[in-house]
Write a protein that holds these residues in place. Structure first.
Motif, PDB file in Angstrom:
ATOM      1  N   SER A  31      71.552  -2.960 -28.555  1.00 14.56           N
ATOM      2  CA  SER A  31      70.591  -1.849 -28.546  1.00 14.56           C
ATOM      3  C   SER A  31      71.292  -0.556 -28.158  1.00 14.56           C
ATOM      4  O   SER A  31      71.101   0.485 -28.811  1.00 14.56           O
ATOM      5  CB  SER A  31      69.455  -2.121 -27.562  1.00 14.56           C
ATOM      6  OG  SER A  31      68.717  -3.236 -27.948  1.00 14.56           O
ATOM      7  N   CYS A  70      71.742   2.590 -30.617  1.00 13.97           N
ATOM      8  CA  CYS A  70      71.171   3.876 -30.209  1.00 13.97           C
ATOM      9  C   CYS A  70      72.242   4.969 -30.196  1.00 13.97           C
ATOM     10  O   CYS A  70      72.017   6.082 -30.667  1.00 13.97           O
ATOM     11  CB  CYS A  70      70.517   3.767 -28.834  1.00 13.97           C
ATOM     12  SG  CYS A  70      68.940   2.895 -28.828  1.00 13.97           S
ATOM     13  N   THR A  94      69.551   7.746 -31.584  1.00 14.73           N
ATOM     14  CA  THR A  94      68.143   7.496 -31.305  1.00 14.73           C
ATOM     15  C   THR A  94      67.981   7.027 -29.864  1.00 14.73           C
ATOM     16  O   THR A  94      68.955   6.750 -29.175  1.00 14.73           O
ATOM     17  CB  THR A  94      67.566   6.437 -32.254  1.00 14.73           C
ATOM     18  OG1 THR A  94      68.350   5.253 -32.140  1.00 14.73           O
ATOM     19  CG2 THR A  94      67.581   6.916 -33.701  1.00 14.73           C
ATOM     20  N   SER A 154      65.562   4.484 -28.883  1.00 13.83           N
ATOM     21  CA  SER A 154      65.001   3.137 -28.718  1.00 13.83           C
ATOM     22  C   SER A 154      65.648   2.198 -29.723  1.00 13.83           C
ATOM     23  O   SER A 154      66.117   2.627 -30.786  1.00 13.83           O
ATOM     24  CB  SER A 154      63.483   3.146 -28.920  1.00 13.83           C
ATOM     25  OG  SER A 154      63.155   3.315 -30.284  1.00 13.83           O
ATOM     26  N   GLU A 174      64.235  -0.024 -31.600  1.00 15.41           N
ATOM     27  CA  GLU A 174      63.483  -0.090 -32.857  1.00 15.41           C
ATOM     28  C   GLU A 174      63.848   1.076 -33.767  1.00 15.41           C
ATOM     29  O   GLU A 174      64.093   0.894 -34.967  1.00 15.41           O
ATOM     30  CB  GLU A 174      61.975  -0.099 -32.583  1.00 15.41           C
ATOM     31  CG  GLU A 174      61.491  -1.339 -31.864  1.00 15.41           C
ATOM     32  CD  GLU A 174      61.745  -1.312 -30.353  1.00 15.41           C
ATOM     33  OE1 GLU A 174      62.055  -0.238 -29.791  1.00 15.41           O
ATOM     34  OE2 GLU A 174      61.654  -2.384 -29.735  1.00 15.41           O
TER      35      GLU A 174
END
Length: 76
Positions: A39, A43, A48, A50, A52
């Motif tokens: 993650s 990211c 980004t 998050s 997702e």
């Protein structure tokens, strides 16, 4: 913004998705830790905040993404 090397994203997205499914079936501390690492990597690579959003952004940067985009075809 720095862009991730194209070879990095496919493997990271694939591993993130695989481990997420595995974690949904049987949670383990090792899997959770690796998902957190991926993650953070995604990211950072996509800019980004998050996991997702990072996966979605990474998919748009994968080889072949957008090859069926018809936005440049004029309307009749």
């Amino acid at each position: 913004m720095l862009m991730a090397h194209p070879a990095l994203l496919p493997a990271a997205v694939r591993e993130y998705e695989t481990l997420s499914l595995l974690n949904a079936l049987e949670e383990s501390p090792r899997t959770v830790r690796r998902i957190e690492e991926l993650s953070a990597l995604l990211c950072t690579a996509t800019g980004t905040g998050s996991a997702e959003a990072a996966v979605v952004a990474a998919r748009y940067r994968l080889p072949g993404a957008g090859t069926f985009d018809d936005s440049v075809i004029p309307a009749r």
